[in-house]
Write a protein that holds these residues in place. Structure first.
Motif, PDB file in Angstrom:
ATOM      1  N   TYR A 116      14.515  -1.772   5.018  1.00  0.00           N
ATOM      2  CA  TYR A 116      13.141  -1.943   5.404  1.00  0.00           C
ATOM      3  C   TYR A 116      12.890  -1.294   6.883  1.00  0.00           C
ATOM      4  N   VAL A 172      10.254   1.593   7.585  1.00  0.00           N
ATOM      5  CA  VAL A 172       9.195   1.804   8.429  1.00  0.00           C
ATOM      6  C   VAL A 172       9.342   2.757   9.546  1.00  0.00           C
ATOM      7  N   LEU A 208       2.567  -1.337   7.453  1.00  0.00           N
ATOM      8  CA  LEU A 208       3.052  -0.845   6.156  1.00  0.00           C
ATOM      9  C   LEU A 208       2.800  -1.840   5.108  1.00  0.00           C
ATOM     10  N   SER A 238       1.773   0.523   1.146  1.00  0.00           N
ATOM     11  CA  SER A 238       3.083  -0.075   0.470  1.00  0.00           C
ATOM     12  C   SER A 238       3.271   0.281  -1.066  1.00  0.00           C
TER      13      SER A 238
END
Length: 194
Positions: free
Chosen positions: A133, A137, A180, A186
């Motif tokens: 993650y 990002v 995000l 997303s």
């Protein structure tokens, strides 16, 4: 705090009176973490949860307790139904001997086995997403900055508009993204990771 007070010599009856609660409530809280491994206790130490959560965790082996508490913390769901679902989906070899969870009504042994496998797969996938993650990002922020600079150049903008007009709208959507978790980003991030 209750256990600490009792360790220091305060009688459970005095605690119950001082806290204006029933003595049985104090006794339940004294044994709240009995049977829970120290690692799981450490993960739960700053969280509020029902005493029934401990009951479900006690039926699991220590490694499974930690795994379930990590999963519950990561999705911010320390509810008893979720803990019981994790318990039911726990393979027998990860349960304390003789503490087989009750089957959910209406599920066959085959469905239970499928649910156990799916839960295992979901946990593996969740951990993978959790690990990537931060990098995802960072990549999005870098891409957003790059696209922003790219689209500020009029010659590049005209070229893309002429030869790839559908990309202009996509680039502008990415540039306009603030976080995000916005749906249009997303979905693209998930689609590009497949």
């Amino acid at each position: 705090m209750i256990c600490l007070a009792i360790e220091r010599g305060v009688a459970p009856e005095q605690l119950a009176k001082a806290l204006a609660v029933d003595i049985s409530s104090v006794r339940r809280k004294i044994g709240l973490l009995d049977g829970i491994c120290p690692e799981a206790i450490d993960l739960l130490k700053d969280r509020q949860f029902s005493p029934e959560l401990s009951r479900a965790l006690r039926k699991m082996k220590p490694m499974r307790q930690v795994e379930c508490v990590e999963l519950m913390n990561s999705v911010n769901n320390l509810s008893v139904p979720y803990a019981e679902a994790l318990l039911v989906a726990t393979p027998e070899n990860q349960l304390i001997a003789g503490r087989k969870p009750a089957k959910l009504a209406g599920l066959s042994a085959e469905q239970m086995s499928l649910m156990e496998r799916e839960m295992g797969n979901l946990q593996v996938q969740y951990k993978l997403v959790e690990q990537t993650y931060g990098q995802d990002v960072l990549n999005l922020v870098i891409a957003k900055g790059f696209l922003s600079k790219l689209m500020e150049n009029e010659a590049v903008r005209r070229f893309i508009s002429k030869y790839q007009p559908d990309l202009v709208a996509e680039f502008e959507a990415i540039i306009a993204t603030l976080a995000l978790d916005q749906p249009h980003v997303s979905e693209r991030v998930q689609a590009s990771s497949k």
